[in-house]
Design an enzyme around this catalytic site. Structure first.
Site, PDB file in Angstrom:
ATOM      1  N   ARG A  39      -5.373  -1.341 -19.781  1.00  0.00           N
ATOM      2  CA  ARG A  39      -5.655  -0.961 -20.697  1.00  0.00           C
ATOM      3  C   ARG A  39      -4.750   0.520 -19.977  1.00  0.00           C
ATOM      4  O   ARG A  39      -4.961   0.948 -18.496  1.00  0.00           O
ATOM      5  CB  ARG A  39      -7.052   0.068 -21.106  1.00  0.00           C
ATOM      6  CG  ARG A  39      -7.533  -1.119 -21.816  1.00  0.00           C
ATOM      7  CD  ARG A  39      -7.040  -1.442 -23.369  1.00  0.00           C
ATOM      8  NE  ARG A  39      -7.977  -1.975 -23.945  1.00  0.00           N
ATOM      9  CZ  ARG A  39      -7.391  -3.319 -24.171  1.00  0.00           C
ATOM     10  NH1 ARG A  39      -5.774  -3.996 -23.043  1.00  0.00           N
ATOM     11  NH2 ARG A  39      -8.015  -4.366 -24.672  1.00  0.00           N
ATOM     12  N   GLU A  97      -0.984   4.181 -28.100  1.00  0.00           N
ATOM     13  CA  GLU A  97      -0.459   3.322 -28.242  1.00  0.00           C
ATOM     14  C   GLU A  97      -0.070   3.186 -29.443  1.00  0.00           C
ATOM     15  O   GLU A  97      -0.519   3.689 -29.976  1.00  0.00           O
ATOM     16  CB  GLU A  97      -0.361   1.601 -27.330  1.00  0.00           C
ATOM     17  CG  GLU A  97      -0.425   1.317 -26.446  1.00  0.00           C
ATOM     18  CD  GLU A  97      -1.379  -0.097 -25.753  1.00  0.00           C
ATOM     19  OE1 GLU A  97      -1.534  -0.354 -24.786  1.00  0.00           O
ATOM     20  OE2 GLU A  97      -1.741  -0.744 -26.786  1.00  0.00           O
ATOM     21  N   HIS A 138       1.888  -3.705 -25.570  1.00  0.00           N
ATOM     22  CA  HIS A 138       1.043  -4.459 -26.006  1.00  0.00           C
ATOM     23  C   HIS A 138       1.136  -5.816 -26.059  1.00  0.00           C
ATOM     24  O   HIS A 138       0.476  -6.486 -27.126  1.00  0.00           O
ATOM     25  CB  HIS A 138       0.017  -3.486 -26.171  1.00  0.00           C
ATOM     26  CG  HIS A 138      -1.311  -4.183 -26.208  1.00  0.00           C
ATOM     27  ND1 HIS A 138      -2.253  -3.291 -26.301  1.00  0.00           N
ATOM     28  CD2 HIS A 138      -1.773  -5.056 -25.695  1.00  0.00           C
ATOM     29  CE1 HIS A 138      -4.322  -3.630 -25.366  1.00  0.00           C
ATOM     30  NE2 HIS A 138      -3.279  -5.191 -25.605  1.00  0.00           N
TER      31      HIS A 138
END
Lengths: 282, 270
Positions: free
Chosen positions: B189, B218, B237
């Protein structure tokens, strides 16, 4: 000076070893190549002058195997494409544009199971890949079992089953254009071709057509013919192609080891001892 | 629930009196308030194991791409200005290098299995030491102190959950302990790393490079310094972004929802 030269350490393709050069160096005993490929040398011509030749097979294998896996993973997961999306000023994208294909558990077909091919198999096994291979000769059973590799006597069988086709052969008259229109069409439309050996092993025009018409999903090429490609070549523009600048052995460590291996070969030749990595014209 | 949408807050929960379950995609649940959900009697499920191999594969992909300079190499290969490939253009070797895995859970362990095949030396730091057999199988050496791992690793890979304890786990101090030739890889993360400290460390060459599948937020704002640094690879991601895995995630989420609505035990309940 030309009377005193006894050894040449060939760095990439320079100097060019031709009749003229060989005639001008009467005391030349050995040419040590940096790297393993010898396709840029006229082995018979060199031997006719009584000059021995050596390459550096041990030094290149790990870095090239690493590069092969780097290309396979980068292509499967669209790494370069999505990196550019991540850093672009316009970050709007569709999920579909960033989805890749699974590597774990997929089938890898290795064409050319020499030192480098085998190191690739060792790495691929850790990704739980199903490994097929095609080679001039079959490997020993224990070697196959150690990586869980299945021999495909016919290249067709490998091409039809593989999700990733990895080409790792030497360039010889027999392997020139080994992967042409016929071979590409045997591959799955979801498959990826990875070339880390020599550009001339693949029929480049057939590859362009195959990529443009969805005969293959994608290609990752560390080598092309020529290198670099002309700047207007279609391969440079295809979205589903990853091209890298022949970086298979381009690490500090490999460069150091190649030079060590070359020096070993040169010293052996100059001392009249057996050369560890001698290459004979055949 | 896909990624972090919709936001599950008090307002939403109050407006949906008959809500029985929130099925979250992926394994991370740091974006959800578990106590809040429980207080409304709403169940929670995730898709924990299916994402593991793809995420481990991506960790390896990022390490290899960064060390061998794949992004730069591609740009050189296709650039209109390229006339030849310089012979002194070199990357770093992965084979035989030292990988430090921070967080040896399911994903961290799968990374170790893969890295072993590259003859990497593997160090790991975890809340607790893993069983001897697990360690031996991948040749991993436990570093009780994260400092030991940071000082010896050529590649530092983060595979922890985001919790209050791991928030900004890697800050200025940790980055300065790393080798100047080391690369940081983050597949966990964004908030596990102090991003401002990372930017500074990269600019000042305190570490060599970074490869990040996750950031905070993000996506990053378009003027963020991380987007401009040459020694950084950023991916959006995509840890679990393969067609096969996404399909299985959907199936698992549907399974959990159907079970909850039928009053049956919920598979993958958190």
């Amino acid at each position: 000076l030309s009377q005193r030269v006894q050894a040449i350490y060939l760095w990439w393709h320079k100097p060019v070893i031709d009749q003229e050069l060989l005639q001008s160096l009467p005391n030349l005993k050995v040419i040590a190549n940096s790297g393993v490929g010898m396709d840029h040398l006229d082995l018979k011509l060199i031997a006719s002058f009584g000059v021995k030749m050596a390459n550096a097979p041990r030094a290149v294998s790990s870095s090239t195997a690493d590069a092969a896996m780097a290309l396979l993973l980068a292509s499967a997961r669209r790494l370069v494409e999505v990196h550019h999306i991540s850093i672009s000023p316009n970050v709007d994208y569709n999920e579909a544009d960033i989805l890749g294909v699974k590597v774990t558990g997929a089938t890898l077909g290795i064409i050319g199971m020499g030192r480098i091919g085998y190191k690739i198999a060792l790495r691929a096994k850790a990704f739980e890949m199903n490994i097929l291979y095609h080679n001039r000769t079959r490997r020993k059973v224990q070697e196959e079992q150690a990586v869980g590799a299945t021999y495909c006597e016919k290249i067709d069988s490998l091409l039809q089953q593989a999700d990733f086709v990895m080409v790792v052969v030497s360039l010889t008259p027999q392997t020139r254009n080994l992967i042409g229109k016929r071979e590409l069409e045997l591959m799955k439309p979801t498959a990826t071709l990875i070339n880390i050996c020599r550009g001339a092993v693949v029929d480049q025009e057939a590859l362009v057509t195959a990529l443009q018409t969805g005969v293959l999903r994608a290609a990752a090429l560390d080598v092309t013919y020529p290198e670099p490609l002309p700047r207007d070549h279609p391969l440079l523009k295809l979205k589903n192609v990853l091209i890298t600048p022949h970086l298979g052995i381009k690490t500090d460590k490999a460069t150091f080891m190649i030079t060590e291996e070359a020096v070993e070969n040169i010293l052996a030749a100059l001392n009249g001892l057996p050369i560890p990595s001698e290459v004979l014209p055949s | 629930m896909w990624y972090h949408k919709p936001v599950v807050n008090e307002e939403l929960l109050q407006s949906l009196p008959n809500l029985r379950i929130v099925a979250s995609s992926g394994v991370g649940i740091d974006h959800l308030d578990l106590k809040l959900l429980a207080s409304y009697g709403v169940k929670l499920s995730n898709t924990p194991f299916v994402v593991s191999t793809d995420t481990a594969d991506l960790g390896m992909a990022l390490m290899l791409a960064s060390s061998r300079r794949l992004v730069e190499g591609y740009e050189m290969a296709i650039s209109p200005n390229t006339e030849y490939f310089p012979v002194d253009w070199l990357g770093d070797e992965v084979s035989g290098a030292t990988l430090g895995i921070v967080g040896m859970g399911v994903i961290g362990y799968k990374v170790a299995e893969r890295a072993k095949a590259f003859e990497m030396k593997i160090l790991y730091h975890n809340r607790s030491q893993r069983k001897k057999e697990d360690e031996s199988a991948v040749g991993a050496v436990y570093c009780k102190k994260i400092d030991d791992l940071l000082q010896q690793s050529d590649f530092v890979l983060l595979a922890v959950n985001l919790t209050p304890q791991t928030h900004k786990l890697i800050g200025k101090r940790e980055l300065e302990l790393m080798k100047p030739t080391a690369t940081l890889i983050n597949i966990s993360r964004g908030l596990v790393v102090d991003q401002d400290a990372l930017v500074e460390a990269l600019q000042k060459k305190i570490i060599k490079a970074a490869a990040l599948d996750v950031t905070y937020p993000e996506p990053l704002p378009r003027d963020h310094p991380l987007l401009k640094l040459k020694n950084v690879i950023i991916t959006p991601h995509i840890g679990s972004a393969t067609k096969k895995t996404r399909r299985i995630m959907m199936e698992e989420m549907t399974e959990s929802i159907e079970a909850a609505l039928a009053g049956l035990p919920v598979p993958h309940e958190v």
